[in-house]
Design a protein around this motif. Structure first.
Motif, PDB file in Angstrom:
ATOM      1  N   LYS A   1      21.634  -9.558  -7.269  1.00  0.00           N
ATOM      2  CA  LYS A   1      22.095  -9.816  -8.635  1.00  0.00           C
ATOM      3  C   LYS A   1      21.660  -8.675  -9.536  1.00  0.00           C
ATOM      4  N   LYS A   2      22.514  -8.335 -10.493  1.00  0.00           N
ATOM      5  CA  LYS A   2      22.117  -7.301 -11.452  1.00  0.00           C
ATOM      6  C   LYS A   2      20.910  -7.784 -12.225  1.00  0.00           C
ATOM      7  N   LYS A   3      19.966  -6.892 -12.423  1.00  0.00           N
ATOM      8  CA  LYS A   3      18.755  -7.282 -13.158  1.00  0.00           C
ATOM      9  C   LYS A   3      19.102  -7.631 -14.602  1.00  0.00           C
ATOM     10  N   GLU A   4      18.488  -8.699 -15.080  1.00  0.00           N
ATOM     11  CA  GLU A   4      18.727  -9.068 -16.486  1.00  0.00           C
ATOM     12  C   GLU A   4      18.135  -8.039 -17.439  1.00  0.00           C
ATOM     13  N   ILE A   5      18.858  -7.747 -18.493  1.00  0.00           N
ATOM     14  CA  ILE A   5      18.347  -6.801 -19.483  1.00  0.00           C
ATOM     15  C   ILE A   5      18.151  -7.539 -20.807  1.00  0.00           C
ATOM     16  N   PRO A   6      16.909  -7.659 -21.265  1.00  0.00           N
ATOM     17  CA  PRO A   6      16.710  -8.280 -22.580  1.00  0.00           C
ATOM     18  C   PRO A   6      17.034  -7.269 -23.677  1.00  0.00           C
ATOM     19  N   LEU A   7      17.745  -7.704 -24.689  1.00  0.00           N
ATOM     20  CA  LEU A   7      18.128  -6.785 -25.777  1.00  0.00           C
ATOM     21  C   LEU A   7      17.926  -7.471 -27.119  1.00  0.00           C
ATOM     22  N   ASN A   8      17.374  -6.753 -28.056  1.00  0.00           N
ATOM     23  CA  ASN A   8      17.340  -7.228 -29.433  1.00  0.00           C
ATOM     24  C   ASN A   8      18.448  -6.516 -30.191  1.00  0.00           C
ATOM     25  N   ILE A   9      19.323  -7.282 -30.801  1.00  0.00           N
ATOM     26  CA  ILE A   9      20.434  -6.672 -31.539  1.00  0.00           C
ATOM     27  C   ILE A   9      20.424  -7.194 -32.971  1.00  0.00           C
TER      28      ILE A   9
END
Ligand code: SF4
Length: 386
Positions: free
Chosen positions: A236-244
Motif C-alpha cells: 500500500k502507498k504510505k500515508e502522507i499526513p498534510l496540513n493545508i
C-alpha cells in the motif's frame, strides 16, 4: 487440477477453460445480479457514464448521483452542450473531477467527430478522451455485446484465484488479460464481464465467501486452500499526513476562487487558494507563498485525498482593491495558466465542488463564526492572528 479448467502452459500464459465454468457463472449472474439503475438501459453513453463514475467510487455512493446526472444529461448531445461548471456541479460528491472533465471532452468529440454514434471498434473507442482499455472493453461488450474481456480489480482477483496465478501489479496485467480473454464467454460477453466483476465484488472478495461461490469446484486456488493469499497484495502507498490552510480572500466581487493545472490537488476545478504548512514531501508552490496577514479562524477539519491524510485550517482576509490587484497580478505572473473567479459564501459548495467546501462551511457553523461582510457581524473573539 480442476475439472473446469485446463492449463496448457506451466507459465500460465495460455489457459483453456471448460465451457461449463462459463455456463455456471452466467446462470449465477442472471439469477443473482443486483438490480442497479445503470443496468436498465445499456446504451454506450449510459454505460460510459456509469463506468467513469464507478472508478474510485462505491456503487452505493454513486447511484443517487448517477440518476441525477442522467436526468439532467440524458444523452451525449445534452452533455456535450453543457458548461463545464454545471457538469462539475452534478459531479459533486464523486470527487476526482478530472474524470468529469475527460468525460465531457470525450462526449464532445463523440458528438463532433462521430455524429454522436458510439464507435464499435476498440481503436476508435480508445481515441475518445478519458476512455482507457478497461472502459473501452466494458462499453463495447456490455452495450454492443462485442467480444472484449475486461480486467478491473475485481476481475483480476477472480481470475487469479480461478487459475492460481499469484503475481499482481502492472507486470501481471498482460498475463491476466490473456487469462481473461480465454475465459470470455463469446456468446454473452457483456453478461460474462459483468458476472466476473460482480462475483469479485460480492463473493470473491479479499476474504472470499467460497461456500457461496458458483465456481467453487472450478477454482484451483480454493482446491489448494490458498485462495486468501492470491493475488499477492501490492504494497500500500504510505500515508502522507498534510496540513493545508485554505484562504477565504474576500474582494469586492465576493470570495476569490482559483484554478490552474500545475498544482497537486484540484487541478481541474476552482477552489479556495490553499498552501501546505509544516513538513510535507512536496516542492513549495510559489503561487501560494504570499505575504498576507490573514486571520486564522480557529477551525479544523479532516479530509482524505488518495493516500493524503489532511488536516485542514482556514484563514480569511478582507482585501482592499490595491492588495487584491497585487495578488491577482502576482498569481498571473507566476502561473500564466491561472483562472480566477468570485463566488458568494452561500454558493461555495457549488463553485468549489468538493466536500472540503462543505466541511469548511460546517466547521464555520459549528463554531458560529460569521464571516465579516458576508452574512452578519464578525465573531472576532474566535480569531487569533496568524
Ligand atoms: S471458490 Fe472462492 S476463491 Fe475461488 S472464485 Fe469462488 S470465491 Fe473466489
Amino acid at each position: 487440477m480442476s475439472a473446469g479448467l485446463k492449463r496448457k502452459d506451466p507459465n500460465q500464459e495460455v489457459h483453456e477453460f471448460d465451457p461449463n465454468t462459463n455456463r455456471k457463472l452466467r446462470n449465477w449472474f442472471v439469477r443473482e445480479k443486483r438490480d442497479l439503475p445503470f443496468r436498465k438501459n445499456r446504451t454506450p453513453y449510459s454505460t460510459w457514464v456509469s463506468e467513469i463514475m464507478l472508478q474510485q467510487t462505491r456503487v452505493a455512493a454513486m447511484l443517487p448521483l448517477y440518476e441525477k446526472f442522467m436526468n439532467r444529461f440524458p444523452n451525449p448531445v445534452d452533455l456535450a452542450a453543457a458548461e463545464e461548471e454545471e457538469v462539475f456541479r452534478y459531479w459533486q460528491g464523486l470527487g476526482y473531477y478530472s474524470r468529469a472533465k475527460n468525460l465531457l471532452a470525450g462526449v464532445r468529440k463523440l458528438v463532433n467527430e462521430f455524429d454522436g454514434e458510439f464507435p464499435k471498434t476498440l481503436d476508435e473507442t480508445l481515441s475518445l478522451p478519458g476512455i482507457g482499455p478497461y472502459t473501452a472493453r466494458a462499453i463495447l461488450s456490455i452495450s454492443y455485446n462485442l467480444p472484449f474481456a475486461v480486467l478491473d480489480g475485481n476481475a483480476k482477483r477472480v481470475l487469479s484465484r480461478l487459475v492460481m496465478f499469484r503475481e499482481s501489479g502492472p507486470k501481471a496485467d498482460s498475463t491476466l488479460q490473456k487469462i481473461a480473454d480465454s475465459f470470455l464467454n463469446q456468446d454473452f460477453p457483456g453478461d460474462h464481464n459483468e458476472a466476473v466483476m460482480e462475483l469479485g465484488a460480492r463473493i470473491c472478495i479479499p476474504k472470499p465467501l467460497c461456500t457461496q461461490c458458483p465456481l467453487q469446484t472450478d477454482c484451483i486456488a480454493y482446491q489448494n486452500g490458498v485462495q486468501e493469499s492470491i493475488p499477492e497484495t501490492e504494497k500500500k502507498k504510505k500515508e502522507i499526513p498534510l496540513n493545508i490552510r485554505f484562504y477565504v480572500l474576500k474582494g469586492k466581487q465576493g470570495i476569490l476562487l482559483i484554478r490552474y493545472p500545475e498544482r497537486r490537488f484540484f487541478k481541474t476545478i476552482y477552489s479556495l487558494p490553499f498552501s501546505f504548512e509544516g513538513q510535507n514531501p512536496y516542492e513549495p508552490d510559489p503561487v501560494l507563498h504570499w505575504d498576507l496577514s490573514a486571520s486564522d479562524l480557529g477551525i479544523k477539519f479532516k479530509h482524505t485525498i488518495t493516500h493524503h491524510k489532511i488536516q485542514g485550517f482556514v484563514s480569511e482576509i478582507q482585501l482592499d482593491t490595491k492588495v487584491e490587484k497585487e495578488i491577482l497580478e502576482n498569481f498571473r505572473k507566476i502561473r500564466p495558466s491561472i483562472e480566477t473567479k468570485y463566488c458568494e459564501w452561500k454558493d461555495l459548495e457549488t463553485e468549489f465542488p468538493s466536500s472540503i467546501a462543505r466541511k469548511i462551511k460546517q466547521a464555520f457553523s459549528k463554531q458560529e463564526v460569521i464571516l465579516p461582510g458576508l452574512e452578519a457581524k464578525t465573531s472576532s473573539s474566535k480569531r487569533k492572528s496568524k
